[in-house]
Scaffold this motif. Structure first.
Motif: not given
Length: 626
Positions: A496-507, A525-531, A589-599
């Motif tokens: 999320a730091i490098e790709c230009g998408y915020n953390a909540a938009s990655l899944r 694992v597939l890490i993806y973003t979509s619009a 502070a380390c591993l938790f992700s936004p609700e929209t990202s984690c399955e």
């Protein structure tokens, strides 16, 4: 969105994706001056809705809801017009809602009364829908009619019922038939229930709202009435205790969704094109009707890819597909949405690429050739998501396991069995990483890993016991799932730091099965973003999947996992530390992700399985690499 009382009014707007994930059927939408409930599917009009083509997802929905489901439809949207007319029928196309809660408070005289009392009148604002509100007519305090505000207290239960707060019963206790009017008085500025009192003008009974919460609430609140306001329906009975919740509470509505990636399922190009456009071509019953469909759509610029094929060849493919059994919702394999996707990713055949699914295989990340067997750049993907129900109080992540939905907690979308469900499609890109099976099995079979697995199973069973869940149904996903899940979260934070998408938009989309399981083994694992737009995303994520670049980002991700800002508390955390949970060394502070990202709702996470921490280092899968 329309207000369905006696007339239809436009009262606000929502994005299509919000209908599935934030404000779907049964959810309460808090508008600037109104609070409304999204009604069940019987009240919806399909005018303005588009049918989405994804046969694998439709089969999975039929498995959950029944074979009568025929379509996946997008939320209805009005047609784009150059001029806006709030009185036209086009302006009233939308999602049906009704006022909820039905109790309102006058901010001037503090009157608390239901809409059925006739003391509040709807004041429409056609050109400013956000200004539509209920006003207190004949308010004794003030020259203008003040806009009433919804009561901010509701009651719900874990079976998914929702109801107005029982104000009359709560205030009058043993005399709920008292005809006196209620007043909602706040004696402090904190908004705390201890500062809020409701009293009756006639009998002068009063009570603090604090009596409706905690242990006092268990004694004072009545049994649940088993109400489903979105269906205008009451269940036969409910043995749960009412729980007081606040209007807008995050636990008042949790969506239950299924999603599938559009992967190629046909053997040749023509069959693939027919499959992609089946919602249109599948309606043809004769070759003449098919010819008419092709001419009509090609005249508007659609189905151009079929123009190079003779109509008789197209009809042969359509006829063959129509003759195939479509499935009636009884095929258990239909609910397994991930196995066909795993097969497509692990094979990564570029000749099978379609406009909605384009793969490119590259070498494993530099420095991690012993951990990963391959990396696949997903340059284009299409994901279709469908809403199959919802829960209240308890999140679906508490009893959802690889598509296994426990129907005891799921609330229906309609009074009768639905013939369609709301769905949405998004397009995007991603990176698929496949773990090397030999290295993974060697790590799983070590004595230390097996001891950890036994402890994890005990924690899972204890967590299920507290929630009265059967561990045989809500299955433990396995230690390899915890590893892959933790790695996905660590990599998403870095990417999320490098790709230009915020953390909540990655899944994430995790593929994990043991060798002995059906269609196993899986480890990827597939890490993806979509619009939701037609083009999807712009390549910022795929560009990070090249071997050297990805190797660098994995280095950085694992380095960040060695030490957490909350250590040593985070590293020492176990599921039995404090309230029973399902994570180990993991926190915000380390591993938790936004609700929209984690399955899995930030469960089954442990950075100890990735790298050495201040507490332990003998479990780290990436220990030597780091």
């Amino acid at each position: 969105m329309t207000n369905q009382t006696n007339h239809r009014y436009k009262v606000g707007e929502l994005r299509p994706s919000q209908i599935l994930f934030s404000f779907g059927v049964g959810a309460v939408v808090d508008l600037p001056n109104l609070s409304v409930m999204v009604m069940g599917l019987e009240d919806w009009s399909t005018h303005g809705a588009l049918e989405l083509n994804e046969q694998r997802l439709l089969a999975a929905v039929r498995w959950e809801l029944g074979h009568q489901v025929k379509q996946l439809l997008s939320p209805p949207t009005p047609e784009d017009t150059t001029s806006f007319n709030p009185f036209s029928e086009n302006a009233k196309v939308g999602i049906p809602v009704a006022p909820f809660p039905s109790w309102m408070v006058c901010p001037r005289c503090r009157l608390l009364a239901p809409l059925s009392s006739g003391l509040f009148k709807l004041k429409e604002s056609p050109y400013r829908p956000d200004q539509t509100s209920y006003v207190h007519t004949n308010c004794p305090k003030g020259f203008k009619e003040p806009s009433a505000i919804p009561s901010r207290f509701l009651v719900s239960c874990e079976k998914g019922h929702l109801d107005d707060f029982p104000w009359l019963h709560f205030v009058h206790r043993k005399n709920p038939d008292c005809p006196g009017r209620l007043r909602f008085e706040e004696y402090g500025v904190s908004g705390s229930p201890t500062d809020i009192f409701v009293k009756c003008d006639l009998c002068e009974e009063q009570r603090a709202l604090s009596d409706a919460f905690g242990e006092e609430g268990k004694k004072n609140m009545p049994k649940c009435r088993a109400r489903h306001p979105h269906l205008r329906h009451f269940d036969d009975s409910c043995d749960e205790q009412m729980k007081t919740i606040l209007l807008g509470a995050s636990n008042s509505w949790f969506p239950m969704t299924l999603s599938a990636l559009s992967i190629p399922t046909a053997s040749n190009q023509l069959e693939q094109v027919v499959e992609q456009n089946w919602t249109m071509l599948g309606k043809a019953t004769t070759v003449d009707i098919l010819s008419g469909i092709l001419q009509a759509f090609q005249a508007t610029g659609l189905l151009q890819e079929l123009s190079k094929y003779p109509t008789d060849k197209i009809w042969a493919v359509v006829e063959k597909k129509q003759a195939q059994p479509q499935g009636n919702g009884d095929d258990e394999s239909a609910k397994d949405l991930k196995s066909p996707e795993w097969e497509a990713f692990s094979t990564a055949d570029p000749t099978a690429n379609t406009p909605d699914f384009q793969l490119r295989k590259v070498n494993p990340p530099s420095g991690y050739e012993k951990r990963f067997s391959q990396v696949v750049l997903v340059e284009r993907l299409r994901e279709v998501r469908a809403l199959v129900g919802f829960t209240r109080i308890q999140s679906p992540g508490d009893f959802l396991d690889s598509g296994e939905v426990l129907t005891d907690y799921r609330v229906d979308l309609s009074r009768n069995k639905p013939k369609w469900v709301p769905a949405s499609e998004v397009k995007g890109e991603g990176i698929f990483l496949q773990f090397k099976e030999e290295t993974l099995q060697s790590w799983e079979q070590s004595k230390r890993s097996q001891d950890y697995a036994r402890q994890a199973i005990e924690a899972h069973n204890a967590w299920c016991a507290i929630r009265s869940l059967d561990p045989k149904i809500v299955r433990f996903p396995g230690i390899r799932y915890i590893l892959i899940h933790s790695f996905a979260h660590a990599l998403m934070r870095q990417v999320a730091i490098e790709c230009g998408y915020n953390a909540a938009s990655l899944r994430e989309r995790i593929y994990s099965k043991l060798p002995g399981e059906d269609t196993g083994p899986m480890a990827g694992v597939l890490i993806y973003t979509s619009a939701p737009d037609s083009e999807g995303t712009l390549g910022g994520l795929v560009s990070l999947g090249e071997p050297k670049t990805l190797g660098y980002h994995i280095d950085q991700a694992l380095e960040q996992m060695k030490l957490c800002a909350s250590d040593p508390l985070c590293a020492e955390h176990t599921p039995s530390t404090g309230p029973i949970s399902l994570h180990w060394a993991a926190c915000h502070a380390c591993l938790f992700s936004p609700e929209t990202s984690c399955e899995r709702g930030n469960k089954y996470l442990d950075r100890t399985l990735l790298v050495p921490t201040v507490l332990s280092g003998d479990l780290a899968f990436f220990g030597e690499a780091v």
